[in-house]
Design a protein around this motif. Structure first.
Motif, PDB file in Angstrom:
ATOM      1  N   GLU A  34       0.790  -1.395  -0.045  1.00  0.00           N
ATOM      2  CA  GLU A  34       0.130   0.092  -0.005  1.00  0.00           C
ATOM      3  C   GLU A  34       0.836   1.316  -0.054  1.00  0.00           C
ATOM      4  OE1 GLU A  34      -3.652   2.011   2.693  1.00  0.00           O
ATOM      5  OE2 GLU A  34      -2.884   0.109   2.887  1.00  0.00           O
ATOM      6  N   LEU A  35       2.012   1.390   0.863  1.00  0.00           N
ATOM      7  CA  LEU A  35       2.996   2.260   0.556  1.00  0.00           C
ATOM      8  C   LEU A  35       3.484   2.575  -0.561  1.00  0.00           C
ATOM      9  CD1 LEU A  35       4.200   4.661   2.179  1.00  0.00           C
ATOM     10  CD2 LEU A  35       6.013   3.048   3.029  1.00  0.00           C
ATOM     11  N   ILE A  36       3.844   1.581  -1.146  1.00  0.00           N
ATOM     12  CA  ILE A  36       4.516   1.681  -2.501  1.00  0.00           C
ATOM     13  C   ILE A  36       3.480   2.212  -3.482  1.00  0.00           C
ATOM     14  CG2 ILE A  36       5.413   0.406  -4.551  1.00  0.00           C
ATOM     15  CD1 ILE A  36       6.674  -1.657  -2.620  1.00  0.00           C
ATOM     16  N   GLU A  37       2.391   1.608  -3.492  1.00  0.00           N
ATOM     17  CA  GLU A  37       1.124   2.296  -4.304  1.00  0.00           C
ATOM     18  C   GLU A  37       1.093   3.714  -4.234  1.00  0.00           C
ATOM     19  OE1 GLU A  37      -2.104  -0.322  -5.185  1.00  0.00           O
ATOM     20  OE2 GLU A  37      -1.485  -1.736  -3.757  1.00  0.00           O
ATOM     21  N   GLN A  38       1.110   4.088  -2.796  1.00  0.00           N
ATOM     22  CA  GLN A  38       0.545   5.471  -2.488  1.00  0.00           C
ATOM     23  C   GLN A  38       1.712   6.545  -2.849  1.00  0.00           C
ATOM     24  OE1 GLN A  38       1.314   7.456   1.758  1.00  0.00           O
ATOM     25  NE2 GLN A  38      -0.928   6.752   1.863  1.00  0.00           N
ATOM     26  N   VAL A  39       3.060   6.287  -3.014  1.00  0.00           N
ATOM     27  CA  VAL A  39       3.969   6.895  -3.346  1.00  0.00           C
ATOM     28  C   VAL A  39       4.445   6.925  -4.840  1.00  0.00           C
ATOM     29  CG1 VAL A  39       5.147   7.092  -1.121  1.00  0.00           C
ATOM     30  CG2 VAL A  39       6.025   5.396  -2.768  1.00  0.00           C
ATOM     31  N   THR A  40       3.634   5.958  -5.573  1.00  0.00           N
ATOM     32  CA  THR A  40       4.153   5.654  -6.830  1.00  0.00           C
ATOM     33  C   THR A  40       2.891   5.999  -7.647  1.00  0.00           C
ATOM     34  OG1 THR A  40       3.680   3.386  -6.809  1.00  0.00           O
ATOM     35  CG2 THR A  40       5.881   4.243  -6.322  1.00  0.00           C
ATOM     36  N   GLY A  41       1.685   5.850  -7.115  1.00  0.00           N
ATOM     37  CA  GLY A  41       0.399   5.863  -7.872  1.00  0.00           C
ATOM     38  C   GLY A  41       0.189   4.728  -8.930  1.00  0.00           C
ATOM     39  N   ILE A  50       8.443  -3.058  -7.976  1.00  0.00           N
ATOM     40  CA  ILE A  50       9.355  -2.135  -7.377  1.00  0.00           C
ATOM     41  C   ILE A  50       9.555  -2.460  -5.839  1.00  0.00           C
ATOM     42  CG2 ILE A  50       9.100   0.192  -5.839  1.00  0.00           C
ATOM     43  CD1 ILE A  50       7.118   1.062  -8.312  1.00  0.00           C
ATOM     44  N   GLY A  51       8.598  -3.229  -5.410  1.00  0.00           N
ATOM     45  CA  GLY A  51       9.031  -4.318  -4.116  1.00  0.00           C
ATOM     46  C   GLY A  51      10.047  -5.066  -4.279  1.00  0.00           C
ATOM     47  N   PHE A 236       8.557 -16.613  -1.005  1.00  0.00           N
ATOM     48  CA  PHE A 236       7.349 -16.612  -0.055  1.00  0.00           C
ATOM     49  C   PHE A 236       7.277 -15.014   0.583  1.00  0.00           C
ATOM     50  CE2 PHE A 236       6.100 -16.186   4.428  1.00  0.00           C
ATOM     51  CZ  PHE A 236       4.756 -16.698   4.403  1.00  0.00           C
ATOM     52  N   PRO A 237       8.470 -14.257   1.160  1.00  0.00           N
ATOM     53  CA  PRO A 237       8.064 -12.953   1.329  1.00  0.00           C
ATOM     54  C   PRO A 237       8.299 -11.918   0.134  1.00  0.00           C
ATOM     55  CG  PRO A 237      10.600 -13.705   1.759  1.00  0.00           C
ATOM     56  CD  PRO A 237       9.770 -14.886   1.364  1.00  0.00           C
ATOM     57  N   SER A 238       8.645 -12.366  -1.025  1.00  0.00           N
ATOM     58  CA  SER A 238       8.398 -11.359  -2.042  1.00  0.00           C
ATOM     59  C   SER A 238       7.160 -11.230  -2.811  1.00  0.00           C
ATOM     60  CB  SER A 238       9.824 -12.016  -3.129  1.00  0.00           C
ATOM     61  OG  SER A 238      11.067 -11.766  -2.686  1.00  0.00           O
ATOM     62  N   VAL A 239       6.559 -12.319  -2.749  1.00  0.00           N
ATOM     63  CA  VAL A 239       5.056 -12.156  -3.488  1.00  0.00           C
ATOM     64  C   VAL A 239       4.013 -12.646  -2.680  1.00  0.00           C
ATOM     65  CG1 VAL A 239       6.208 -12.539  -5.534  1.00  0.00           C
ATOM     66  CG2 VAL A 239       5.400 -14.470  -4.439  1.00  0.00           C
ATOM     67  N   TRP A 240       4.288 -13.225  -1.270  1.00  0.00           N
ATOM     68  CA  TRP A 240       2.992 -13.759  -0.752  1.00  0.00           C
ATOM     69  C   TRP A 240       2.076 -12.583  -0.391  1.00  0.00           C
ATOM     70  CZ3 TRP A 240       0.443 -17.685   0.924  1.00  0.00           C
ATOM     71  CH2 TRP A 240      -0.675 -17.489   1.855  1.00  0.00           C
ATOM     72  N   LEU A 357      18.884 -11.844  -6.021  1.00  0.00           N
ATOM     73  CA  LEU A 357      18.260 -12.513  -7.257  1.00  0.00           C
ATOM     74  C   LEU A 357      16.882 -12.988  -7.086  1.00  0.00           C
ATOM     75  CD1 LEU A 357      21.401 -14.651  -8.076  1.00  0.00           C
ATOM     76  CD2 LEU A 357      21.017 -12.570  -8.991  1.00  0.00           C
ATOM     77  N   GLY A 358      16.603 -13.455  -5.853  1.00  0.00           N
ATOM     78  CA  GLY A 358      15.258 -14.163  -5.659  1.00  0.00           C
ATOM     79  C   GLY A 358      14.075 -13.297  -5.687  1.00  0.00           C
ATOM     80  N   PRO A 359      14.014 -12.072  -4.920  1.00  0.00           N
ATOM     81  CA  PRO A 359      13.033 -11.289  -5.205  1.00  0.00           C
ATOM     82  C   PRO A 359      12.795 -10.821  -6.531  1.00  0.00           C
ATOM     83  CG  PRO A 359      14.109 -10.771  -3.200  1.00  0.00           C
ATOM     84  CD  PRO A 359      14.894 -11.591  -3.955  1.00  0.00           C
ATOM     85  N   LEU A 360      13.887 -10.349  -7.318  1.00  0.00           N
ATOM     86  CA  LEU A 360      13.743 -10.120  -8.595  1.00  0.00           C
ATOM     87  C   LEU A 360      13.151 -11.083  -9.458  1.00  0.00           C
ATOM     88  CD1 LEU A 360      17.040  -7.919  -9.173  1.00  0.00           C
ATOM     89  CD2 LEU A 360      14.809  -6.880  -9.091  1.00  0.00           C
ATOM     90  N   ALA A 361      13.390 -12.168  -9.455  1.00  0.00           N
ATOM     91  CA  ALA A 361      12.741 -13.238 -10.260  1.00  0.00           C
ATOM     92  C   ALA A 361      11.476 -13.504  -9.851  1.00  0.00           C
ATOM     93  CB  ALA A 361      13.746 -14.395  -9.943  1.00  0.00           C
ATOM     94  N   ALA A 362      11.339 -13.498  -8.589  1.00  0.00           N
ATOM     95  CA  ALA A 362       9.894 -13.955  -8.066  1.00  0.00           C
ATOM     96  C   ALA A 362       8.963 -12.849  -8.536  1.00  0.00           C
ATOM     97  CB  ALA A 362      10.035 -14.099  -6.429  1.00  0.00           C
TER      98      ALA A 362
END
Length: 440
Positions: A34-41, A50-51, A236-240, A357-362
């Motif tokens: 929600e914070l990312i959506e708020q600051v980026t629109g 972005i996450g 798990f933490p990147s896209v859950w 590498l993991g979060p970017l790929a996921a």
């Protein structure tokens, strides 16, 4: 005070430090989209990308600086490095709380990544105060503190998120600073001056640390298996949070409660399962059980799109946390006392490389497979979890090869078995032989 009692009190202090750190980290998870959506629109798919970049920046700093801090802790002690890392986390949360634009989020993550040696240093701290044959069990207690932190943190963060996506960040900053004060006044040093070594710039980088550890080939293979496990676990933490919003329309509170449920299972398995398992069947078998559970949980999550089913696989997957502490227990017995900080710096760098590498790929996989409209060919938001399951299988193959190549099945503390008198009780095995060349 008896030495054993003092050791237990010190262990309790370091576990409280880790617990408070994990609560602070867990608080921000439900509200970050929600914070990312708020600051980026932007919408949820772009917010996931972005996450992923935010995690990438954090992990890159961890990868570059963890060996530096690990070597510094071998030279100057664990306590000062741990305290500095907690101050860095305080600055990170404040930067993100005040972020008017997405750049501030990245600055906060850079600061946190540079200073984020809390877990690696705490692991070295526990290795300092623990006999080799008990390290896997105590590393499991670190996992239990993680799990308990993820019971409390995401639930609190989800509820605080009802007052705005920035409120949990203020709470996390306050908690990190309180943790610093706790460590400053309560936590003693664990590495005596006579057991310290000189700081060497050649070893204070990810590649230098690995080169320094190459005289223990089994360490390098185990680090590779741990890397593959960590790489898969990033799904798990990147896209859950993004995944549950997409497939079952979870709110921030529901995301927090789900992660809290995961934390309960994770903490219970780490606190009460890994110790008896290692004692009964050994570390290598414990690792294989954890990897099998992780594979089933990831693949099942990918195909289940109901709240009940997701909770089921989430709780089942929480049992897989026994694998990493068992691997770390095997690793810690391959190096001497004055190299534990360097080893844990290398372990943290390995995990950080996976976090790069993991979060970017996921997140990229998630964004790609959620772009088609629901029901259309190519729409499959569970794709990152399928990729993670395949990576876990590869980690299992590497670990089985390592266990066979270096005879890990028989070179570890195990309980005496009534029908196996050749198996010595815990503590009677020496550090794995032939450490210099890693051969049987």
């Amino acid at each position: 005070m008896k030495a054993e009692t003092r050791s237990r009190l010190t262990l309790a202090c370091i576990l409280i430090t880790i617990l408070l750190d994990m609560i602070g980290l867990g608080i921000i998870v439900p509200v970050l989209p929600e914070l990312i959506e708020q600051v980026t629109g932007e919408g949820v798919a772009q917010a996931a990308v972005i996450g992923g970049y935010l995690v990438f920046v954090y992990a890159l700093m961890q990868f570059l600086f963890s060996p530096v801090l690990g070597n510094l802790s071998d030279r100057f002690g664990r306590r000062p490095v741990l305290l500095l890392s907690l101050l860095g986390l305080t600055a990170d949360y404040l930067f993100m709380a005040f972020a008017p634009i997405v750049t501030f989020l990245f600055v906060g993550r850079i600061l946190s990544g540079i200073a984020g040696a809390a877990v690696a240093t705490a692991t070295a701290y526990i290795a300092d105060i623990t006999p080799p044959e008990k390290r896997s069990q105590r590393f499991g207690l670190i996992g239990a503190a993680f799990g308990l932190g993820f019971i409390i943190g995401p639930v609190v963060g989800g509820e605080l998120g009802a007052y705005g996506p920035r409120v949990p960040f203020y709470a996390a900053a306050a908690l990190a600073f309180a943790n610093f004060l706790f460590g400053f006044f309560v936590l003693p040093e664990s590495l005596p001056k006579e057991r310290r070594r000189k700081f060497d710039f050649r070893r204070a980088n990810p590649f230098g640390a690995l080169i320094a550890l190459r005289r223990y080939p089994v360490v390098l293979w185990l680090l590779f298996a741990l890397f593959l496990l960590s790489l898969a676990s990033q799904a798990f933490p990147s896209v859950w949070n993004f995944f549950t919003i997409e497939v079952v329309n979870f709110s921030t509170s529901q995301i927090g409660r789900a992660l809290g449920a995961f934390g309960i299972g994770f903490a219970l398995s780490q606190a009460f399962l890994i110790g008896p398992l290692v004692k009964r069947i050994g570390e290598w078998s414990t690792v294989l059980i954890g990897l099998t559970v992780a594979t089933i949980a990831f693949v099942g999550t990918a195909f289940i799109h109901t709240s009940f089913g997701l909770y089921g696989f989430l709780m089942f997957g929480s049992l897989s946390g026994i694998a990493a502490p068992a691997i770390n227990g095997l690793l810690s017995r391959q190096v001497p006392d004055d190299g534990q900080g360097e080893l844990q710096g290398a372990v943290n760098a390995t995990n950080s490389l996976a976090s790069i590498l993991g979060p970017l790929a996921a997140t990229q996989i998630f964004a790609y497979f959620t772009n088609p409209p629901k029901g259309e060919p190519g729409y499959f938001p569970g794709a990152p979890f399928i990729a993670a399951g395949a990576m876990i299988v590869l980690a299992a193959l590497v670990f089985v090869y390592t266990a066979w190549r270096y005879d890990l099945m028989h070179r570890q503390p195990v309980a005496r078995h009534p029908k196996r008198p050749d198996m010595a009780p815990p503590g009677q095995q020496a550090t794995p032989p032939h450490a210099e060349n890693g051969e049987k």
